[in-house]
Design a protein around this motif. Structure first.
Motif, mmCIF file in Angstrom:
data_model
loop_
_atom_site.group_PDB
_atom_site.id
_atom_site.type_symbol
_atom_site.label_atom_id
_atom_site.label_comp_id
_atom_site.label_asym_id
_atom_site.label_seq_id
_atom_site.Cartn_x
_atom_site.Cartn_y
_atom_site.Cartn_z
ATOM 1 N N SER A 27 0.845 -1.192 0.000
ATOM 2 C CA SER A 27 0.000 0.000 0.000
ATOM 3 C C SER A 27 0.881 1.242 0.000
ATOM 4 C CB SER A 27 -0.895 -0.009 1.242
ATOM 5 O OG SER A 27 -1.553 1.217 1.373
ATOM 6 N N PRO A 28 0.594 2.230 -0.886
ATOM 7 C CA PRO A 28 1.422 3.432 -0.927
ATOM 8 C C PRO A 28 1.100 4.398 0.208
ATOM 9 C CG PRO A 28 -0.344 3.592 -2.529
ATOM 10 C CD PRO A 28 -0.423 2.203 -1.938
ATOM 11 N N ARG A 29 -0.018 4.200 0.877
ATOM 12 C CA ARG A 29 -0.450 5.156 1.895
ATOM 13 C C ARG A 29 0.186 4.832 3.246
ATOM 14 N NH1 ARG A 29 -4.839 2.677 4.815
ATOM 15 N NH2 ARG A 29 -5.364 0.661 3.882
ATOM 16 N N PRO A 30 0.468 5.859 4.055
ATOM 17 C CA PRO A 30 0.932 5.613 5.423
ATOM 18 C C PRO A 30 -0.174 4.932 6.221
ATOM 19 C CG PRO A 30 1.370 7.878 4.748
ATOM 20 C CD PRO A 30 0.448 7.300 3.712
ATOM 21 N N HIS A 55 4.971 4.738 8.226
ATOM 22 C CA HIS A 55 3.795 4.322 8.977
ATOM 23 C C HIS A 55 3.818 4.907 10.384
ATOM 24 C CE1 HIS A 55 2.937 1.777 5.654
ATOM 25 N NE2 HIS A 55 3.897 0.903 5.901
ATOM 26 N N ASP A 77 -5.332 0.961 11.206
ATOM 27 C CA ASP A 77 -5.524 0.224 9.958
ATOM 28 C C ASP A 77 -5.138 -1.234 10.128
ATOM 29 O OD1 ASP A 77 -6.189 2.518 8.178
ATOM 30 O OD2 ASP A 77 -4.153 3.144 8.716
ATOM 31 N N ASP A 154 -4.567 -3.589 3.002
ATOM 32 C CA ASP A 154 -5.396 -3.366 1.826
ATOM 33 C C ASP A 154 -6.447 -4.460 1.637
ATOM 34 O OD1 ASP A 154 -4.263 -0.988 1.145
ATOM 35 O OD2 ASP A 154 -2.840 -1.828 -0.291
#
Length: 248
Positions: A27-30, A55, A77, A154
């Motif tokens: 996943s590219p998101r923090p 992260h 998450d 994800d």
């Protein structure tokens, strides 16, 4: 990294494979992550590794009760959880993961363990295997671990190769699984590793048509419903059927 060392994942929606070295991407998101491990040095090393990817560690805890409270407070998450935690260092972490799965289903669960332990796994994945992972601690290192973290967050499902071998090749086969032929069990094992039908055909040196016949037979023998979500949904259910049979 050798094939034995790498983890395998279940296919994504539509039957496309996830995991391994050719498909899934981190996943590219923090991510917001809770770490649960009573070994401070190991926990600190994980925190540093995850922070290096951007992260956020929302909490670091050392027992199952603190884990439940941290997840309820921060709703991360992902929760990275050691299966064995105080006070008995048996399966408190795994039981806490089951509780979190039931109360916060959108929180990804990545289990870590020194050795393979399948107790409660069926309960953990009772409604859905997506967003659940299981790695042996010896596999926790560098880019592979970071990629796994992204995939689980994800919504993918990844089990260590040794866990899959125990689940899919173990001696106990009950219910519909006992009706599967050795070749059908081979196909089911490769399905659980995230291979598409053409990839399974390559592995078994048979035609794609033959694999499709075996897959259809597996679905029928396991009495899996012909759901609107299609083959992907039934592939997941096939693996769940095995997990549930082991804890019954």
């Amino acid at each position: 990294m050798t094939e034995h060392e790498s983890a395998r994942t279940l296919p994504g929606p539509g039957g496309s494979p996830r995991g391994g070295s050719t498909c899934a991407r981190p996943s590219p998101r923090p991510l917001r992550i809770v770490l649960a491990d009573d070994e401070r040095l190991f926990r600190g090393a994980l925190a540093a590794l995850l922070a290096s990817r951007g992260h956020e560690i929302t909490a670091q805890v050392g027992d199952a009760d603190e884990l439940r409270a941290a997840v309820a407070r921060t709703v991360p998450d992902l929760a990275v959880i050691d299966i064995r935690m105080p006070p008995t260092k048996r399966l408190e972490g795994l039981q806490a993961a089951v509780d979190i799965r039931q109360s916060h289903h959108d929180v990804g669960i990545l289990l870590l363990s020194q050795s393979v332990q399948v107790t409660h796994l069926a309960e953990l994945t009772a409604s859905d295997v997506r967003g659940v992972g299981y790695l042996l601690k010896e596999r926790v290192a560098g880019e592979h671990f970071l990629d796994t973290v992204g995939r689980i967050a994800d919504g993918e499902c990844e089990f260590d190769q040794e866990v899959l071998q125990l689940l899919l090749n173990g001696p106990r086969r009950r219910g519909g699984l006992a009706t599967l032929s050795p070749r059908e069990l081979d196909v089911l094992r490769l399905m659980a590793q995230g291979l598409t039908n053409p990839a399974i055909a390559d592995q078994l040196v048979v035609t794609v048509k033959t694999v499709e016949t075996h897959v259809g037979s597996i679905f029928r023998r396991l009495e899996l419903p012909d759901e609107s979500e299609g083959e992907y949904h039934r592939r997941v259910l096939a693996v769940l059927k095995y997990l549930q049979s082991r804890d019954s």
